[in-house]
Write an enzyme that holds these catalytic residues in place. Structure first.
Site, PDB file in Angstrom:
ATOM      1  N   ARG A   1      58.994  49.763  49.415  1.00 30.43           N
ATOM      2  CA  ARG A   1      60.003  49.567  48.362  1.00 30.43           C
ATOM      3  C   ARG A   1      61.382  49.955  48.905  1.00 30.43           C
ATOM      4  O   ARG A   1      61.515  51.012  49.537  1.00 30.43           O
ATOM      5  CB  ARG A   1      59.665  50.437  47.148  1.00 30.43           C
ATOM      6  CG  ARG A   1      60.568  50.151  45.946  1.00 30.43           C
ATOM      7  CD  ARG A   1      60.325  51.132  44.818  1.00 30.43           C
ATOM      8  NE  ARG A   1      59.087  50.903  44.086  1.00 30.43           N
ATOM      9  CZ  ARG A   1      58.977  50.071  43.048  1.00 30.43           C
ATOM     10  NH1 ARG A   1      60.011  49.384  42.641  1.00 30.43           N
ATOM     11  NH2 ARG A   1      57.820  49.946  42.433  1.00 30.43           N
TER      12      ARG A   1
ATOM     13  N   LYS B   1      52.606  48.354  51.028  1.00 28.57           N
ATOM     14  CA  LYS B   1      53.805  47.961  50.268  1.00 28.57           C
ATOM     15  C   LYS B   1      54.995  48.829  50.673  1.00 28.57           C
ATOM     16  O   LYS B   1      54.831  50.015  50.908  1.00 28.57           O
ATOM     17  CB  LYS B   1      53.491  48.152  48.774  1.00 28.57           C
ATOM     18  CG  LYS B   1      54.649  47.969  47.841  1.00 28.57           C
ATOM     19  CD  LYS B   1      54.244  48.279  46.388  1.00 28.57           C
ATOM     20  CE  LYS B   1      54.727  49.631  45.929  1.00 28.57           C
ATOM     21  NZ  LYS B   1      54.469  49.917  44.511  1.00 28.57           N
TER      22      LYS B   1
ATOM     23  N   ASP C   1      48.943  49.409  46.886  1.00 28.86           N
ATOM     24  CA  ASP C   1      49.635  50.166  47.942  1.00 28.86           C
ATOM     25  C   ASP C   1      48.731  51.335  48.329  1.00 28.86           C
ATOM     26  O   ASP C   1      47.751  51.643  47.638  1.00 28.86           O
ATOM     27  CB  ASP C   1      51.031  50.643  47.499  1.00 28.86           C
ATOM     28  CG  ASP C   1      51.014  51.445  46.214  1.00 28.86           C
ATOM     29  OD1 ASP C   1      50.082  52.259  46.030  1.00 28.86           O
ATOM     30  OD2 ASP C   1      51.913  51.257  45.372  1.00 28.86           O
TER      31      ASP C   1
ATOM     32  N   THR D   1      57.499  46.387  36.308  1.00 25.67           N
ATOM     33  CA  THR D   1      57.962  44.987  36.321  1.00 25.67           C
ATOM     34  C   THR D   1      56.834  44.023  36.670  1.00 25.67           C
ATOM     35  O   THR D   1      56.997  42.813  36.549  1.00 25.67           O
ATOM     36  CB  THR D   1      59.076  44.794  37.366  1.00 25.67           C
ATOM     37  OG1 THR D   1      58.515  45.050  38.673  1.00 25.67           O
ATOM     38  CG2 THR D   1      60.241  45.734  37.129  1.00 25.67           C
TER      39      THR D   1
ATOM     40  N   ARG E   1      57.645  59.264  38.508  1.00 22.85           N
ATOM     41  CA  ARG E   1      57.882  58.626  39.805  1.00 22.85           C
ATOM     42  C   ARG E   1      59.075  59.241  40.538  1.00 22.85           C
ATOM     43  O   ARG E   1      59.221  59.059  41.731  1.00 22.85           O
ATOM     44  CB  ARG E   1      58.055  57.107  39.626  1.00 22.85           C
ATOM     45  CG  ARG E   1      56.723  56.429  39.363  1.00 22.85           C
ATOM     46  CD  ARG E   1      56.884  54.982  39.012  1.00 22.85           C
ATOM     47  NE  ARG E   1      57.500  54.819  37.704  1.00 22.85           N
ATOM     48  CZ  ARG E   1      57.822  53.648  37.163  1.00 22.85           C
ATOM     49  NH1 ARG E   1      57.586  52.547  37.822  1.00 22.85           N
ATOM     50  NH2 ARG E   1      58.362  53.584  35.967  1.00 22.85           N
TER      51      ARG E   1
HETATM   52  C1  R5P Z   1      54.379  53.096  42.279  1.00 26.37           C
HETATM   53  O1  R5P Z   1      54.201  53.897  43.190  1.00 26.37           O
HETATM   54  C2  R5P Z   1      53.425  52.904  41.134  1.00 26.37           C
HETATM   55  O2  R5P Z   1      52.151  53.377  41.418  1.00 26.37           O
HETATM   56  C3  R5P Z   1      53.349  51.450  40.725  1.00 26.37           C
HETATM   57  O3  R5P Z   1      52.800  50.698  41.788  1.00 26.37           O
HETATM   58  C4  R5P Z   1      54.728  50.915  40.404  1.00 26.37           C
HETATM   59  O4  R5P Z   1      55.367  51.748  39.493  1.00 26.37           O
HETATM   60  C5  R5P Z   1      54.647  49.522  39.836  1.00 26.37           C
HETATM   61  O5  R5P Z   1      55.941  49.045  39.594  1.00 26.37           O
HETATM   62  P1  R5P Z   1      56.218  47.508  39.377  1.00 26.37           P
HETATM   63  O6  R5P Z   1      55.262  47.031  38.343  1.00 26.37           O
HETATM   64  O7  R5P Z   1      57.651  47.450  38.931  1.00 26.37           O
HETATM   65  O8  R5P Z   1      56.034  46.821  40.682  1.00 26.37           O
END
Ligand code: R5P
Length: 293
Positions: A192, A190, A167, A222, A94
């Site tokens: 962030r 979404k 997303d 998470t 990521r």
């Molecule tokens: C982000 O771009 C990934 O594809 C996942 O959506 C993200 O890592 C999910 O993170 P969390 O479960 O903390 O919301």
């Protein structure tokens, strides 16, 4: 001959992959020293063999990464004729760019470390973005877990399934899972916050009333991304909300967070060993490996 080395993070998957391919496994002994350093030992002869090291790098990712590097390096050192890395979950994916000035592009560091072992090629599953593969100078392949997840959900007898990406980045994944199930698909928006990590999902209306919904993502960390989407689908009277995910890291109370938001069932793959890893990627990885063998 081909031999599989199931690394400490992927023992079951490594054994299943060997079964799929009809090849031998070579056991790996692993332990940590009191100071936390990793030790691995390969109990078998690798000279002139094609060796497939299967080692995922989910948390504790730094330990699993070091074990991966140790195994790749040792296999080369033990005179394997070819070394192939199967890294179902590639940690640090990521952080594939500098989002803020001065940040390390972490996945670039990981790619260079893996290549420094002299490994010949790498297979990973549902890499966060395919651009990461371009960082490798060796052959790097991405295997899709969607056929395996699709097969699982096809047997579930879902009612008018509707597949959602939490997303826009996950839209292609939702589209291909929807194709397996002959279902509708759509996506949430979404945002962030790059500093706090907090997630905001915009409100959107869908025709999901009394229908089964599947939210599909590559990584659940998470669980906040999924929980935001699930609570909107719940408020819009979806029948049952399922979650399909390739890499269920499930950190910091993720499971409870998603269940409290209205999720009925979470289904993950064995790219990451977890309590929800019910779908194996062994057959899709074996299919990809066979093409290069
Ligand atoms: C982000 O771009 C990934 O594809 C996942 O959506 C993200 O890592 C999910 O993170 P969390 O479960 O903390 O919301």
């Amino acid at each position: 001959m081909t031999k599989i080395l199931p690394g400490p993070a992927s023992v079951e998957l490594g054994n299943k992959l060997a079964e799929e391919l009809g090849v031998e496994t070579v056991p790996v002994e692993a332990k940590s020293f009191p100071d936390g350093e990793s030790y691995v030992r390969i109990s078998g002869d690798l000279e002139n063999e094609r060796v497939v090291v299967v080692q995922s790098t989910y948390p504790p990712q730094n330990t699993h990464l070091v074990q991966l590097l140790q195994l790749l390096d040792a296999a080369r050192d033990m005179k394997a004729s070819e070394v192939i890395a199967v890294v179902p979950y590639l940690a640090y994916s990521r952080q594939d760019k500098r989002f803020r000035p001065g940040e390390a592009v972490s996945v670039g560091t990981i790619v260079r470390l893996i290549e420094a072992t002299g490994v010949n090629s790498l297979f990973t599953v549902d890499v966060h973005t395919e651009k990461i593969l371009e960082l490798f100078r060796i052959h790097a392949h991405n295997v899709s877990a969607t056929p395996a997840l699709g097969e699982f959900f096809a047997k579930r007898g879902l009612k008018e399934p509707y597949v959602f990406a939490p997303d826009e980045g996950a839209l292609a994944r939702a589209k291909s899972l929807a194709a397996c199930l002959n279902a509708d698909y759509s996506f949430f928006q979404k945002q962030r916050d790059r500093i706090s990590g907090a997630i905001k999902t915009s409100v959107k209306e869908f025709e999901v009333k009394d229908r089964d919904a599947i939210i599909v993502d590559d990584i659940i960390s998470t669980g906040s991304t999924i929980a935001n989407a699930a609570s909107m689908l719940h408020d819009q009277n979806a029948r049952r909300i399922y979650v399909a995910c390739t890499h269920p890291l499930l950190l910091s109370g993720a499971k409870d967070r998603m269940m409290s938001a209205g999720v009925h069932e979470i289904v993950g793959t064995d790219c990451v060993a977890s309590e929800v890893s019910r779908v194996s990627v062994a057959s899709v990885v074996a299919q990809s490996l066979r093409k290069t063998m």
